[in-house]
Write a protein that holds these residues in place. Structure first.
Motif, PDB file in Angstrom:
ATOM      1  N   ARG A  69      18.003   1.687  23.808  1.00 12.16           N
ATOM      2  CA  ARG A  69      17.898   0.455  23.034  1.00 12.16           C
ATOM      3  C   ARG A  69      18.047   0.761  21.557  1.00 12.16           C
ATOM      4  O   ARG A  69      17.779   1.867  21.097  1.00 12.16           O
ATOM      5  CB  ARG A  69      16.542  -0.225  23.270  1.00 12.16           C
ATOM      6  CG  ARG A  69      16.296  -0.697  24.692  1.00 12.16           C
ATOM      7  CD  ARG A  69      14.957  -1.380  24.810  1.00 12.16           C
ATOM      8  NE  ARG A  69      14.864  -2.556  23.956  1.00 12.16           N
ATOM      9  CZ  ARG A  69      13.769  -3.303  23.829  1.00 12.16           C
ATOM     10  NH1 ARG A  69      12.665  -2.980  24.486  1.00 12.16           N
ATOM     11  NH2 ARG A  69      13.777  -4.361  23.057  1.00 12.16           N
ATOM     12  N   ILE A  70      18.467  -0.240  20.789  1.00  9.24           N
ATOM     13  CA  ILE A  70      18.486  -0.159  19.336  1.00  9.24           C
ATOM     14  C   ILE A  70      17.561  -1.253  18.806  1.00  9.24           C
ATOM     15  O   ILE A  70      17.190  -2.171  19.550  1.00  9.24           O
ATOM     16  CB  ILE A  70      19.909  -0.348  18.776  1.00  9.24           C
ATOM     17  CG1 ILE A  70      20.445  -1.754  19.103  1.00  9.24           C
ATOM     18  CG2 ILE A  70      20.848   0.718  19.316  1.00  9.24           C
ATOM     19  CD1 ILE A  70      21.762  -2.080  18.407  1.00  9.24           C
ATOM     20  N   PRO A  71      17.149  -1.174  17.548  1.00  7.92           N
ATOM     21  CA  PRO A  71      16.387  -2.292  16.980  1.00  7.92           C
ATOM     22  C   PRO A  71      17.187  -3.581  17.130  1.00  7.92           C
ATOM     23  O   PRO A  71      18.407  -3.580  16.947  1.00  7.92           O
ATOM     24  CB  PRO A  71      16.237  -1.889  15.510  1.00  7.92           C
ATOM     25  CG  PRO A  71      16.319  -0.394  15.521  1.00  7.92           C
ATOM     26  CD  PRO A  71      17.300  -0.055  16.601  1.00  7.92           C
ATOM     27  N   PRO A  72      16.540  -4.681  17.504  1.00  5.76           N
ATOM     28  CA  PRO A  72      17.265  -5.932  17.751  1.00  5.76           C
ATOM     29  C   PRO A  72      18.168  -6.319  16.583  1.00  5.76           C
ATOM     30  O   PRO A  72      17.717  -6.380  15.439  1.00  5.76           O
ATOM     31  CB  PRO A  72      16.138  -6.955  17.938  1.00  5.76           C
ATOM     32  CG  PRO A  72      14.976  -6.137  18.429  1.00  5.76           C
ATOM     33  CD  PRO A  72      15.096  -4.821  17.719  1.00  5.76           C
ATOM     34  N   PRO A  73      19.451  -6.548  16.825  1.00  5.88           N
ATOM     35  CA  PRO A  73      20.372  -6.967  15.755  1.00  5.88           C
ATOM     36  C   PRO A  73      19.950  -8.325  15.192  1.00  5.88           C
ATOM     37  O   PRO A  73      19.445  -9.183  15.913  1.00  5.88           O
ATOM     38  CB  PRO A  73      21.734  -7.060  16.461  1.00  5.88           C
ATOM     39  CG  PRO A  73      21.569  -6.281  17.739  1.00  5.88           C
ATOM     40  CD  PRO A  73      20.139  -6.419  18.129  1.00  5.88           C
ATOM     41  N   THR A  74      20.167  -8.496  13.896  1.00  5.08           N
ATOM     42  CA  THR A  74      19.798  -9.743  13.234  1.00  5.08           C
ATOM     43  C   THR A  74      20.962 -10.256  12.403  1.00  5.08           C
ATOM     44  O   THR A  74      21.621  -9.480  11.704  1.00  5.08           O
ATOM     45  CB  THR A  74      18.575  -9.542  12.320  1.00  5.08           C
ATOM     46  OG1 THR A  74      17.488  -9.020  13.094  1.00  5.08           O
ATOM     47  CG2 THR A  74      18.143 -10.850  11.684  1.00  5.08           C
ATOM     48  N   ASP A  75      21.207 -11.533  12.477  1.00  9.15           N
ATOM     49  CA  ASP A  75      22.230 -12.169  11.648  1.00  9.15           C
ATOM     50  C   ASP A  75      21.638 -12.381  10.262  1.00  9.15           C
ATOM     51  O   ASP A  75      20.693 -13.159  10.092  1.00  9.15           O
ATOM     52  CB  ASP A  75      22.652 -13.500  12.265  1.00  9.15           C
ATOM     53  CG  ASP A  75      23.870 -14.091  11.571  1.00  9.15           C
ATOM     54  OD1 ASP A  75      24.051 -13.842  10.365  1.00  9.15           O
ATOM     55  OD2 ASP A  75      24.638 -14.809  12.237  1.00  9.15           O
ATOM     56  N   ALA A  76      22.174 -11.681   9.259  1.00  5.31           N
ATOM     57  CA  ALA A  76      21.619 -11.766   7.907  1.00  5.31           C
ATOM     58  C   ALA A  76      21.715 -13.169   7.336  1.00  5.31           C
ATOM     59  O   ALA A  76      20.888 -13.566   6.507  1.00  5.31           O
ATOM     60  CB  ALA A  76      22.349 -10.784   6.986  1.00  5.31           C
ATOM     61  N   ARG A  80      18.255 -14.815  12.373  1.00  2.00           N
ATOM     62  CA  ARG A  80      17.981 -14.934  13.802  1.00  2.00           C
ATOM     63  C   ARG A  80      18.558 -13.743  14.572  1.00  2.00           C
ATOM     64  O   ARG A  80      19.506 -13.089  14.115  1.00  2.00           O
ATOM     65  CB  ARG A  80      18.573 -16.232  14.334  1.00  2.00           C
ATOM     66  CG  ARG A  80      17.944 -17.486  13.742  1.00  2.00           C
ATOM     67  CD  ARG A  80      18.607 -18.739  14.298  1.00  2.00           C
ATOM     68  NE  ARG A  80      18.001 -19.948  13.761  1.00  2.00           N
ATOM     69  CZ  ARG A  80      18.418 -21.176  14.058  1.00  2.00           C
ATOM     70  NH1 ARG A  80      19.450 -21.340  14.890  1.00  2.00           N
ATOM     71  NH2 ARG A  80      17.815 -22.227  13.530  1.00  2.00           N
ATOM     72  N   PRO A  81      18.006 -13.463  15.752  1.00  2.00           N
ATOM     73  CA  PRO A  81      18.562 -12.395  16.586  1.00  2.00           C
ATOM     74  C   PRO A  81      20.028 -12.670  16.910  1.00  2.00           C
ATOM     75  O   PRO A  81      20.451 -13.834  16.997  1.00  2.00           O
ATOM     76  CB  PRO A  81      17.697 -12.430  17.844  1.00  2.00           C
ATOM     77  CG  PRO A  81      16.405 -13.050  17.392  1.00  2.00           C
ATOM     78  CD  PRO A  81      16.794 -14.053  16.343  1.00  2.00           C
ATOM     79  N   ALA A  82      20.795 -11.581  17.077  1.00  3.30           N
ATOM     80  CA  ALA A  82      22.223 -11.723  17.328  1.00  3.30           C
ATOM     81  C   ALA A  82      22.690 -10.641  18.297  1.00  3.30           C
ATOM     82  O   ALA A  82      21.987  -9.659  18.543  1.00  3.30           O
ATOM     83  CB  ALA A  82      23.006 -11.625  16.013  1.00  3.30           C
ATOM     84  N   THR A  83      23.850 -10.841  18.860  1.00  2.00           N
ATOM     85  CA  THR A  83      24.471  -9.797  19.671  1.00  2.00           C
ATOM     86  C   THR A  83      25.319  -8.915  18.758  1.00  2.00           C
ATOM     87  O   THR A  83      25.793  -9.353  17.701  1.00  2.00           O
ATOM     88  CB  THR A  83      25.366 -10.397  20.768  1.00  2.00           C
ATOM     89  OG1 THR A  83      26.413 -11.164  20.161  1.00  2.00           O
ATOM     90  CG2 THR A  83      24.544 -11.293  21.687  1.00  2.00           C
ATOM     91  N   LEU A  84      25.504  -7.666  19.164  1.00  2.00           N
ATOM     92  CA  LEU A  84      26.282  -6.723  18.367  1.00  2.00           C
ATOM     93  C   LEU A  84      27.243  -5.968  19.274  1.00  2.00           C
ATOM     94  O   LEU A  84      26.829  -5.342  20.252  1.00  2.00           O
ATOM     95  CB  LEU A  84      25.364  -5.725  17.654  1.00  2.00           C
ATOM     96  CG  LEU A  84      26.060  -4.595  16.891  1.00  2.00           C
ATOM     97  CD1 LEU A  84      26.873  -5.153  15.716  1.00  2.00           C
ATOM     98  CD2 LEU A  84      25.047  -3.571  16.396  1.00  2.00           C
ATOM     99  N   SER A  85      28.520  -6.037  18.953  1.00  2.00           N
ATOM    100  CA  SER A  85      29.549  -5.276  19.662  1.00  2.00           C
ATOM    101  C   SER A  85      30.048  -4.182  18.729  1.00  2.00           C
ATOM    102  O   SER A  85      30.499  -4.473  17.615  1.00  2.00           O
ATOM    103  CB  SER A  85      30.708  -6.192  20.071  1.00  2.00           C
ATOM    104  OG  SER A  85      31.721  -5.452  20.716  1.00  2.00           O
ATOM    105  N   THR A  86      29.970  -2.930  19.172  1.00  2.00           N
ATOM    106  CA  THR A  86      30.327  -1.818  18.295  1.00  2.00           C
ATOM    107  C   THR A  86      30.624  -0.574  19.117  1.00  2.00           C
ATOM    108  O   THR A  86      30.515  -0.573  20.345  1.00  2.00           O
ATOM    109  CB  THR A  86      29.188  -1.536  17.295  1.00  2.00           C
ATOM    110  OG1 THR A  86      29.604  -0.536  16.350  1.00  2.00           O
ATOM    111  CG2 THR A  86      27.944  -1.063  18.017  1.00  2.00           C
ATOM    112  N   GLY A  87      30.995   0.481  18.427  1.00  2.00           N
ATOM    113  CA  GLY A  87      31.241   1.755  19.095  1.00  2.00           C
ATOM    114  C   GLY A  87      29.948   2.528  19.284  1.00  2.00           C
ATOM    115  O   GLY A  87      29.019   2.426  18.475  1.00  2.00           O
TER     116      GLY A  87
END
Length: 217
Positions: A69-76, A80-87
């Motif tokens: 897990r990573i720290p929950p992504p947040t929309d600056a 609010r919490p957000a989804t994150l697509s990355t490498g």
């Protein structure tokens, strides 16, 4: 990120366990196109280059990485919490055993933009002519929403040629990335790369003539 690294201490990945291992260890990197949900859990995990390793390798690594897990992504913009697509770059130590199988252990993990295309600038001619030369340099930049590096910053040990620093900067500017996506929207993100370089040691033996046609070196 600290949460991820703590998880790695218990994420030892054993394949064909139970056999004695040798000291001929080496490292490989598995790269995933990853989707993290609003809680920071892995919601999607796709090998970035499926042909790089056997299907069984990907499946075993996927099972362990999928638990991290990573720290929950947040929309600056909204907080609010957000989804994150990355490498997701996973470095594994491979230790072969006497039967030709092996033990895999996760030793590092990095979340950063996917590299889509790696193009290297022309290597400095003066270094090409320096047989047996070795050097290392690190480069970092912020990947824009267009998938290209912005201002590239280069670090190296004192004494490294300036031409090497320029080469690393030029190389990173040629690379193409897939920018991360927050709630499906491309965002800027930092990335870094390390280069360890060497030239072949092809210098001729320096013969010194001594006496009546005898050579020593």
């Amino acid at each position: 990120m600290q949460m991820i690294r703590r998880a790695l201490t218990t994420a030892a990945l054993m394949v064909f366990a139970g056999a004695a291992v040798s000291d001929d260890s080496y490292r490989v990197t598995a790269v995933f196109d990853t989707l993290f949900d609003a809680q920071g859990q892995v919601a999607g995990l796709r090998p970035h280059d499926q042909s790089a390793y056997p299907a069984a390798f990907w499946e075993v690594v996927r099972q362990r990485v999928g638990l991290l897990r990573i720290p929950p992504p947040t929309d600056a913009a909204t907080g609010r919490p957000a989804t994150l697509s990355t490498g997701l770059y996973v470095t594994l130590q491979v230790t072969p055993d006497r039967q030709g199988n092996g033990v895999l252990k996760i030793v590092d993990l990095d979340v950063k933009p996917l590299v889509l295309q790696q193009v290297h600038a022309a290597f400095p001619p003066e270094l090409v002519r320096s047989a047996g030369w070795t050097g290392a340099v690190q480069a970092e930049c912020v990947v824009g929403t267009d998938g290209r590096c912005g201002d590239v910053k280069v670090k190296a040990l004192p004494g490294m040629p300036q031409s090497l620093l320029r080469w690393a900067r030029d190389t990173m500017e040629l690379w193409e990335f897939e920018p991360p996506r927050l709630n499906g929207r491309p965002i800027m993100a930092p990335t870094r790369a390390s280069f360890e370089l060497e030239t072949p040691d092809i210098a001729p033996v320096n013969f010194i003539e001594r006496g009546s046609g005898q050579f020593r070196w």
